[in-house]
Design a protein around this motif. Sequence first.
Motif, PDB file in Angstrom:
ATOM      1  N   PRO A   8      43.545  49.387  40.735  1.00  0.00           N
ATOM      2  CA  PRO A   8      42.432  49.730  40.035  1.00  0.00           C
ATOM      3  C   PRO A   8      41.271  50.593  39.790  1.00  0.00           C
ATOM      4  N   VAL A   9      41.550  51.286  40.666  1.00  0.00           N
ATOM      5  CA  VAL A   9      40.546  52.293  41.106  1.00  0.00           C
ATOM      6  C   VAL A   9      40.648  53.212  39.666  1.00  0.00           C
ATOM      7  N   MET A  10      42.151  53.253  40.342  1.00  0.00           N
ATOM      8  CA  MET A  10      42.615  54.286  39.350  1.00  0.00           C
ATOM      9  C   MET A  10      42.960  54.674  37.751  1.00  0.00           C
ATOM     10  N   PHE A  11      42.838  53.288  37.039  1.00  0.00           N
ATOM     11  CA  PHE A  11      43.533  52.907  36.283  1.00  0.00           C
ATOM     12  C   PHE A  11      42.092  52.109  35.646  1.00  0.00           C
ATOM     13  N   ILE A  12      41.371  51.699  36.186  1.00  0.00           N
ATOM     14  CA  ILE A  12      40.277  50.754  36.167  1.00  0.00           C
ATOM     15  C   ILE A  12      39.032  51.380  35.699  1.00  0.00           C
ATOM     16  N   ASN A  13      38.223  52.117  34.702  1.00  0.00           N
ATOM     17  CA  ASN A  13      36.422  52.734  35.193  1.00  0.00           C
ATOM     18  C   ASN A  13      35.645  51.238  33.972  1.00  0.00           C
ATOM     19  N   ASP A  14      35.761  50.281  33.176  1.00  0.00           N
ATOM     20  CA  ASP A  14      35.281  49.253  32.640  1.00  0.00           C
ATOM     21  C   ASP A  14      35.160  48.672  33.695  1.00  0.00           C
ATOM     22  N   THR A  15      33.666  48.416  33.900  1.00  0.00           N
ATOM     23  CA  THR A  15      33.330  46.486  34.743  1.00  0.00           C
ATOM     24  C   THR A  15      33.667  46.060  34.488  1.00  0.00           C
ATOM     25  N   MET A  16      33.965  45.198  33.529  1.00  0.00           N
ATOM     26  CA  MET A  16      34.315  43.983  32.619  1.00  0.00           C
ATOM     27  C   MET A  16      36.181  43.789  32.618  1.00  0.00           C
ATOM     28  N   LYS A  17      36.834  44.964  33.796  1.00  0.00           N
ATOM     29  CA  LYS A  17      38.100  44.682  34.099  1.00  0.00           C
ATOM     30  C   LYS A  17      37.990  45.016  35.052  1.00  0.00           C
ATOM     31  N   TYR A  18      37.071  45.036  36.494  1.00  0.00           N
ATOM     32  CA  TYR A  18      36.985  45.588  37.674  1.00  0.00           C
ATOM     33  C   TYR A  18      37.804  43.870  37.985  1.00  0.00           C
ATOM     34  N   THR A  19      39.370  44.131  39.262  1.00  0.00           N
ATOM     35  CA  THR A  19      40.043  42.745  40.049  1.00  0.00           C
ATOM     36  C   THR A  19      37.849  42.609  40.857  1.00  0.00           C
ATOM     37  N   LEU A  20      38.603  42.031  42.033  1.00  0.00           N
ATOM     38  CA  LEU A  20      37.911  41.323  43.096  1.00  0.00           C
ATOM     39  C   LEU A  20      37.630  42.016  43.976  1.00  0.00           C
ATOM     40  N   ILE A  58      53.001  60.294  44.170  1.00  0.00           N
ATOM     41  CA  ILE A  58      53.234  59.577  42.071  1.00  0.00           C
ATOM     42  C   ILE A  58      51.642  59.291  41.943  1.00  0.00           C
ATOM     43  N   MET A  59      50.769  58.806  42.151  1.00  0.00           N
ATOM     44  CA  MET A  59      49.985  59.016  41.754  1.00  0.00           C
ATOM     45  C   MET A  59      48.677  59.488  40.341  1.00  0.00           C
ATOM     46  N   ASN A 118      50.000  56.387  32.278  1.00  0.00           N
ATOM     47  CA  ASN A 118      49.356  55.077  31.890  1.00  0.00           C
ATOM     48  C   ASN A 118      48.602  55.365  30.630  1.00  0.00           C
ATOM     49  N   LYS A 119      48.434  56.716  31.285  1.00  0.00           N
ATOM     50  CA  LYS A 119      47.414  57.378  29.636  1.00  0.00           C
ATOM     51  C   LYS A 119      48.347  57.589  28.828  1.00  0.00           C
ATOM     52  N   ASP A 120      49.266  58.197  28.325  1.00  0.00           N
ATOM     53  CA  ASP A 120      49.965  58.580  27.447  1.00  0.00           C
ATOM     54  C   ASP A 120      50.177  57.171  26.493  1.00  0.00           C
ATOM     55  N   LEU A 121      50.681  56.196  27.430  1.00  0.00           N
ATOM     56  CA  LEU A 121      50.923  54.684  26.861  1.00  0.00           C
ATOM     57  C   LEU A 121      49.715  53.703  26.728  1.00  0.00           C
ATOM     58  N   HIS A 122      48.490  54.155  26.404  1.00  0.00           N
ATOM     59  CA  HIS A 122      47.239  54.026  26.618  1.00  0.00           C
ATOM     60  C   HIS A 122      47.208  52.292  27.663  1.00  0.00           C
ATOM     61  N   LEU A 123      47.912  52.950  28.540  1.00  0.00           N
ATOM     62  CA  LEU A 123      47.001  51.442  29.120  1.00  0.00           C
ATOM     63  C   LEU A 123      46.263  51.516  30.096  1.00  0.00           C
ATOM     64  N   ILE A 124      45.476  53.193  29.955  1.00  0.00           N
ATOM     65  CA  ILE A 124      43.985  52.377  30.894  1.00  0.00           C
ATOM     66  C   ILE A 124      42.835  51.465  30.552  1.00  0.00           C
ATOM     67  N   ASN A 125      42.497  51.193  31.959  1.00  0.00           N
ATOM     68  CA  ASN A 125      41.076  50.137  31.297  1.00  0.00           C
ATOM     69  C   ASN A 125      41.525  48.495  30.760  1.00  0.00           C
ATOM     70  N   THR A 126      43.718  48.589  30.979  1.00  0.00           N
ATOM     71  CA  THR A 126      44.016  47.708  30.494  1.00  0.00           C
ATOM     72  C   THR A 126      44.293  47.166  32.106  1.00  0.00           C
ATOM     73  N   LEU A 127      44.356  45.352  31.750  1.00  0.00           N
ATOM     74  CA  LEU A 127      45.098  44.483  33.304  1.00  0.00           C
ATOM     75  C   LEU A 127      46.656  44.847  32.987  1.00  0.00           C
ATOM     76  N   THR A 128      47.283  45.411  32.342  1.00  0.00           N
ATOM     77  CA  THR A 128      48.162  45.691  31.996  1.00  0.00           C
ATOM     78  C   THR A 128      49.566  46.608  33.174  1.00  0.00           C
ATOM     79  N   ALA A 129      48.378  47.662  32.674  1.00  0.00           N
ATOM     80  CA  ALA A 129      48.022  48.228  33.850  1.00  0.00           C
ATOM     81  C   ALA A 129      48.512  48.194  35.622  1.00  0.00           C
ATOM     82  N   LEU A 130      47.692  47.361  35.725  1.00  0.00           N
ATOM     83  CA  LEU A 130      47.575  46.781  37.004  1.00  0.00           C
ATOM     84  C   LEU A 130      49.114  46.040  37.447  1.00  0.00           C
ATOM     85  N   VAL A 131      49.608  45.148  36.242  1.00  0.00           N
ATOM     86  CA  VAL A 131      50.150  44.642  36.521  1.00  0.00           C
ATOM     87  C   VAL A 131      51.213  44.791  36.676  1.00  0.00           C
ATOM     88  N   LEU A 132      51.720  46.437  35.855  1.00  0.00           N
ATOM     89  CA  LEU A 132      52.994  46.910  35.836  1.00  0.00           C
ATOM     90  C   LEU A 132      53.529  47.814  36.799  1.00  0.00           C
TER      91      LEU A 132
END
Length: 289
Positions: A219-231, A129-130, A137-151
Amino acid sequence: MSDRFERLGWKNKTFDTLNALFLLALMLTMLIPFINVLALSFSSGVASMQPDIVLWPKAFSAEGYSIVWKSLDIWRPLMNSVIVTVIGTALHVMLSSLAGYVFIYPRLPGRKIMLTFVLITMMVPQEAIMIPLYVVNKDLHLINTLTALVLSGLVSGFSILLMRSFFLNVPYEMAESAKIDGAGEFRIFLTMYMRLAAAGLATVVLFEFVGRWNMFTAPVMFINDTMKYTLQVALKAMIIDTNSNSGTYMITTNVRMAGIIISIIPLMAVYPFVQKYFMKGILLGASKE
Protein backbone atom coordinates in the motif's frame (compact mmCIF):
# COMPACT_ATOMS: atom_id res chain seq x y z
CA MET A 1 17.50 -49.49 39.20
CA SER A 2 14.70 -47.78 41.13
CA ASP A 3 17.13 -45.06 42.26
CA ARG A 4 18.01 -44.42 38.63
CA PHE A 5 14.36 -44.05 37.63
CA GLU A 6 13.80 -41.73 40.58
CA ARG A 7 16.69 -39.55 39.45
CA LEU A 8 15.38 -39.51 35.89
CA GLY A 9 11.91 -38.64 37.14
CA TRP A 10 13.33 -35.75 39.18
CA LYS A 11 15.21 -34.46 36.15
CA ASN A 12 12.09 -34.69 34.00
CA LYS A 13 10.06 -32.77 36.60
CA THR A 14 12.77 -30.11 36.79
CA PHE A 15 12.83 -29.77 33.01
CA ASP A 16 9.03 -29.56 32.84
CA THR A 17 9.00 -26.87 35.54
CA LEU A 18 11.71 -24.80 33.86
CA ASN A 19 10.01 -25.23 30.49
CA ALA A 20 6.67 -24.09 31.92
CA LEU A 21 8.31 -21.04 33.53
CA PHE A 22 10.03 -20.14 30.28
CA LEU A 23 6.80 -20.43 28.30
CA LEU A 24 4.98 -18.39 30.93
CA ALA A 25 7.60 -15.63 30.70
CA LEU A 26 7.38 -15.74 26.90
CA MET A 27 3.61 -15.48 27.07
CA LEU A 28 3.81 -12.47 29.39
CA THR A 29 6.12 -10.63 26.96
CA MET A 30 3.34 -10.88 24.37
CA LEU A 31 0.33 -10.52 26.66
CA ILE A 32 1.38 -7.49 28.73
CA PRO A 33 1.84 -5.14 25.72
CA PHE A 34 -1.58 -6.18 24.40
CA ILE A 35 -3.23 -5.57 27.79
CA ASN A 36 -1.47 -2.20 27.96
CA VAL A 37 -2.84 -1.20 24.55
CA LEU A 38 -6.34 -2.39 25.48
CA ALA A 39 -6.29 -0.55 28.82
CA LEU A 40 -5.06 2.69 27.25
CA SER A 41 -7.73 2.50 24.55
CA PHE A 42 -10.42 2.56 27.25
CA SER A 43 -8.77 5.35 29.25
CA SER A 44 -9.55 9.04 29.01
CA GLY A 45 -7.42 11.25 26.78
CA VAL A 46 -5.58 12.96 29.65
CA ALA A 47 -4.95 9.73 31.60
CA SER A 48 -3.67 7.92 28.49
CA MET A 49 -0.96 10.55 27.92
CA GLN A 50 0.81 9.64 31.15
CA PRO A 51 4.05 7.68 30.52
CA ASP A 52 3.10 4.57 32.48
CA ILE A 53 2.51 0.91 31.74
CA VAL A 54 -1.22 0.56 32.33
CA LEU A 55 -2.88 -2.81 32.85
CA TRP A 56 -6.29 -1.41 33.76
CA PRO A 57 -8.07 1.62 32.25
CA LYS A 58 -7.49 4.94 33.99
CA ALA A 59 -10.61 7.13 34.11
CA PHE A 60 -12.57 4.58 32.05
CA SER A 61 -13.84 6.10 28.80
CA ALA A 62 -14.70 4.99 25.27
CA GLU A 63 -13.99 8.39 23.76
CA GLY A 64 -10.98 7.01 21.90
CA TYR A 65 -13.17 4.68 19.85
CA SER A 66 -15.72 7.44 19.28
CA ILE A 67 -13.06 9.79 17.92
CA VAL A 68 -11.59 7.09 15.69
CA TRP A 69 -14.95 6.31 14.07
CA LYS A 70 -16.40 9.82 13.85
CA SER A 71 -13.47 12.20 13.46
CA LEU A 72 -10.68 10.24 11.79
CA ASP A 73 -12.92 8.69 9.10
CA ILE A 74 -11.44 5.23 9.69
CA TRP A 75 -14.43 3.57 8.06
CA ARG A 76 -13.04 4.15 4.56
CA PRO A 77 -9.57 2.57 5.09
CA LEU A 78 -11.28 -0.23 7.02
CA MET A 79 -13.47 -1.07 4.04
CA ASN A 80 -10.46 -0.81 1.70
CA SER A 81 -8.65 -3.38 3.84
CA VAL A 82 -11.69 -5.66 3.87
CA ILE A 83 -11.98 -5.55 0.06
CA VAL A 84 -8.28 -6.21 -0.51
CA THR A 85 -8.09 -8.95 2.12
CA VAL A 86 -11.23 -10.90 1.21
CA ILE A 87 -10.81 -10.79 -2.58
CA GLY A 88 -7.04 -11.27 -2.45
CA THR A 89 -7.26 -14.20 -0.03
CA ALA A 90 -9.97 -15.95 -2.07
CA LEU A 91 -7.98 -15.64 -5.31
CA HIS A 92 -4.72 -16.61 -3.63
CA VAL A 93 -6.18 -19.77 -2.10
CA MET A 94 -7.86 -20.85 -5.35
CA LEU A 95 -4.81 -20.27 -7.56
CA SER A 96 -2.37 -21.82 -5.08
CA SER A 97 -4.66 -24.84 -4.67
CA LEU A 98 -4.92 -25.33 -8.44
CA ALA A 99 -1.14 -25.12 -8.81
CA GLY A 100 -0.58 -27.51 -5.90
CA TYR A 101 -3.07 -29.94 -7.42
CA VAL A 102 -1.24 -29.94 -10.74
CA PHE A 103 2.08 -30.72 -9.06
CA ILE A 104 0.84 -33.95 -7.43
CA TYR A 105 0.71 -35.80 -10.75
CA PRO A 106 3.89 -37.88 -11.07
CA ARG A 107 3.65 -38.01 -14.90
CA LEU A 108 3.41 -34.22 -15.32
CA PRO A 109 5.97 -33.17 -17.99
CA GLY A 110 8.68 -30.94 -16.53
CA ARG A 111 7.32 -31.29 -13.01
CA LYS A 112 10.72 -31.19 -11.31
CA ILE A 113 11.84 -28.17 -13.31
CA MET A 114 8.67 -26.24 -12.49
CA LEU A 115 8.96 -27.16 -8.81
CA THR A 116 12.53 -25.85 -8.88
CA PHE A 117 11.34 -22.52 -10.26
CA VAL A 118 8.69 -22.37 -7.52
CA LEU A 119 11.39 -22.93 -4.91
CA ILE A 120 13.58 -20.23 -6.49
CA THR A 121 10.80 -17.66 -6.08
CA MET A 122 10.88 -18.33 -2.33
CA MET A 123 14.58 -17.43 -2.20
CA VAL A 124 14.19 -14.02 -3.87
CA PRO A 125 13.84 -11.28 -1.21
CA GLN A 126 10.84 -8.97 -1.56
CA GLU A 127 13.08 -5.90 -1.50
CA ALA A 128 14.84 -7.06 -4.68
CA ILE A 129 11.66 -6.90 -6.77
CA MET A 130 10.03 -3.78 -5.34
CA ILE A 131 11.14 -1.49 -8.18
CA PRO A 132 10.20 -3.98 -10.96
CA LEU A 133 6.79 -4.46 -9.33
CA TYR A 134 6.24 -0.71 -9.20
CA VAL A 135 7.23 -0.32 -12.87
CA VAL A 136 4.91 -3.15 -13.94
CA ASN A 137 1.96 -1.73 -12.00
CA LYS A 138 2.66 1.73 -13.39
CA ASP A 139 2.74 0.42 -16.97
CA LEU A 140 -0.57 -1.35 -16.32
CA HIS A 141 -2.05 1.89 -14.90
CA LEU A 142 -2.73 0.23 -11.56
CA ILE A 143 -1.08 2.83 -9.32
CA ASN A 144 -3.56 4.24 -6.79
CA THR A 145 -5.98 1.37 -7.32
CA LEU A 146 -7.02 -1.42 -4.98
CA THR A 147 -6.47 -3.84 -7.86
CA ALA A 148 -2.72 -3.40 -7.44
CA LEU A 149 -3.00 -4.52 -3.82
CA VAL A 150 -5.18 -7.51 -4.72
CA LEU A 151 -2.72 -8.64 -7.40
CA SER A 152 0.27 -8.16 -5.09
CA GLY A 153 1.29 -11.60 -3.84
CA LEU A 154 -1.58 -13.24 -5.71
CA VAL A 155 0.31 -16.55 -5.61
CA SER A 156 3.28 -17.67 -3.56
CA GLY A 157 5.63 -20.60 -3.71
CA PHE A 158 5.03 -21.30 -0.03
CA SER A 159 1.26 -21.71 -0.46
CA ILE A 160 1.67 -23.81 -3.59
CA LEU A 161 4.06 -26.24 -1.92
CA LEU A 162 1.96 -26.32 1.24
CA MET A 163 -1.21 -27.24 -0.69
CA ARG A 164 0.77 -29.80 -2.69
CA SER A 165 1.88 -31.38 0.56
CA PHE A 166 -1.72 -31.65 1.75
CA PHE A 167 -2.94 -33.05 -1.56
CA LEU A 168 -0.24 -35.73 -1.45
CA ASN A 169 -1.89 -37.06 1.71
CA VAL A 170 -4.98 -37.89 -0.36
CA PRO A 171 -4.61 -41.38 -1.90
CA TYR A 172 -4.01 -41.03 -5.63
CA GLU A 173 -6.07 -44.17 -6.23
CA MET A 174 -9.21 -42.27 -5.22
CA ALA A 175 -8.73 -39.86 -8.10
CA GLU A 176 -8.12 -42.75 -10.48
CA SER A 177 -11.36 -44.40 -9.36
CA ALA A 178 -13.26 -41.15 -9.84
CA LYS A 179 -11.91 -40.84 -13.37
CA ILE A 180 -13.09 -44.36 -14.17
CA ASP A 181 -16.57 -43.30 -12.97
CA GLY A 182 -16.50 -40.40 -15.44
CA ALA A 183 -15.51 -37.49 -13.20
CA GLY A 184 -13.45 -34.71 -14.78
CA GLU A 185 -10.31 -33.16 -13.36
CA PHE A 186 -11.99 -30.00 -12.09
CA ARG A 187 -14.76 -31.98 -10.41
CA ILE A 188 -12.21 -34.25 -8.74
CA PHE A 189 -10.31 -31.19 -7.58
CA LEU A 190 -13.35 -29.46 -6.06
CA THR A 191 -15.35 -32.35 -4.66
CA MET A 192 -12.53 -34.62 -3.53
CA TYR A 193 -9.20 -32.90 -2.94
CA MET A 194 -10.51 -29.59 -1.69
CA ARG A 195 -12.80 -31.30 0.81
CA LEU A 196 -10.22 -33.78 2.05
CA ALA A 197 -7.63 -31.00 2.37
CA ALA A 198 -9.84 -28.75 4.53
CA ALA A 199 -7.09 -28.47 7.15
CA GLY A 200 -4.65 -27.31 4.48
CA LEU A 201 -7.11 -24.76 3.17
CA ALA A 202 -7.64 -23.38 6.67
CA THR A 203 -3.88 -23.06 7.12
CA VAL A 204 -3.37 -21.18 3.86
CA VAL A 205 -6.45 -19.02 4.44
CA LEU A 206 -5.25 -17.99 7.90
CA PHE A 207 -1.70 -17.23 6.75
CA GLU A 208 -2.89 -15.24 3.75
CA PHE A 209 -5.68 -13.45 5.62
CA VAL A 210 -3.30 -12.26 8.32
CA GLY A 211 -0.64 -11.32 5.77
CA ARG A 212 -3.01 -9.29 3.62
CA TRP A 213 -4.75 -7.63 6.53
CA ASN A 214 -1.38 -6.50 7.92
CA MET A 215 0.03 -5.67 4.46
CA PHE A 216 1.99 -2.44 4.64
CA THR A 217 4.78 -2.29 2.04
CA ALA A 218 2.55 -2.68 -1.02
CA PRO A 219 0.00 0.00 0.00
CA VAL A 220 2.79 2.45 0.77
CA MET A 221 4.46 1.70 -2.56
CA PHE A 222 1.38 1.68 -4.82
CA ILE A 223 -1.10 4.02 -3.10
CA ASN A 224 -0.71 7.79 -2.88
CA ASP A 225 -4.37 8.73 -2.72
CA THR A 226 -5.53 8.99 0.89
CA MET A 227 -8.99 7.81 -0.17
CA LYS A 228 -7.42 4.46 -1.16
CA TYR A 229 -5.40 3.98 2.04
CA THR A 230 -5.77 0.65 3.77
CA LEU A 231 -6.25 0.49 7.52
CA GLN A 232 -2.60 -0.16 8.35
CA VAL A 233 -1.36 2.83 6.35
CA ALA A 234 -4.04 5.06 7.87
CA LEU A 235 -3.03 3.90 11.35
CA LYS A 236 0.60 4.60 10.59
CA ALA A 237 -0.25 8.15 9.60
CA MET A 238 -2.38 8.54 12.71
CA ILE A 239 0.22 7.12 15.13
CA ILE A 240 3.30 8.86 13.74
CA ASP A 241 1.74 12.27 13.19
CA THR A 242 1.80 13.36 16.83
CA ASN A 243 0.80 16.92 16.02
CA SER A 244 -2.27 16.03 13.95
CA ASN A 245 -5.66 17.41 14.75
CA SER A 246 -8.98 16.19 13.48
CA GLY A 247 -11.68 18.79 14.02
CA THR A 248 -11.46 19.89 17.63
CA TYR A 249 -9.79 16.67 18.83
CA MET A 250 -6.08 16.17 19.36
CA ILE A 251 -5.02 12.65 18.53
CA THR A 252 -4.18 11.40 22.01
CA THR A 253 -2.76 8.03 23.01
CA ASN A 254 -6.15 6.49 23.71
CA VAL A 255 -7.24 7.32 20.15
CA ARG A 256 -4.17 5.65 18.67
CA MET A 257 -4.61 2.58 20.84
CA ALA A 258 -8.31 2.39 19.92
CA GLY A 259 -7.30 2.36 16.27
CA ILE A 260 -4.89 -0.51 16.91
CA ILE A 261 -7.56 -2.54 18.73
CA ILE A 262 -10.02 -1.95 15.87
CA SER A 263 -7.41 -3.18 13.39
CA ILE A 264 -6.91 -6.52 15.16
CA ILE A 265 -10.58 -7.29 15.84
CA PRO A 266 -11.08 -9.02 12.43
CA LEU A 267 -8.07 -11.27 13.07
CA MET A 268 -9.38 -12.21 16.51
CA ALA A 269 -12.82 -12.87 15.02
CA VAL A 270 -11.52 -15.16 12.25
CA TYR A 271 -9.01 -17.23 14.23
CA PRO A 272 -11.47 -19.14 16.50
CA PHE A 273 -13.30 -20.51 13.45
CA VAL A 274 -10.17 -21.86 11.75
CA GLN A 275 -8.07 -22.68 14.83
CA LYS A 276 -9.03 -26.36 14.92
CA TYR A 277 -8.27 -26.90 11.24
CA PHE A 278 -5.17 -24.71 11.46
CA MET A 279 -3.55 -26.80 14.20
CA LYS A 280 -4.44 -30.00 12.38
CA GLY A 281 -3.12 -28.55 9.14
CA ILE A 282 0.24 -27.62 10.66
CA LEU A 283 0.72 -31.23 11.77
CA LEU A 284 -0.48 -32.87 8.56
CA GLY A 285 1.42 -30.49 6.31
CA ALA A 286 4.72 -31.63 7.76
CA SER A 287 4.39 -35.14 6.35
CA LYS A 288 3.14 -36.94 3.28
CA GLU A 289 2.67 -40.46 2.15
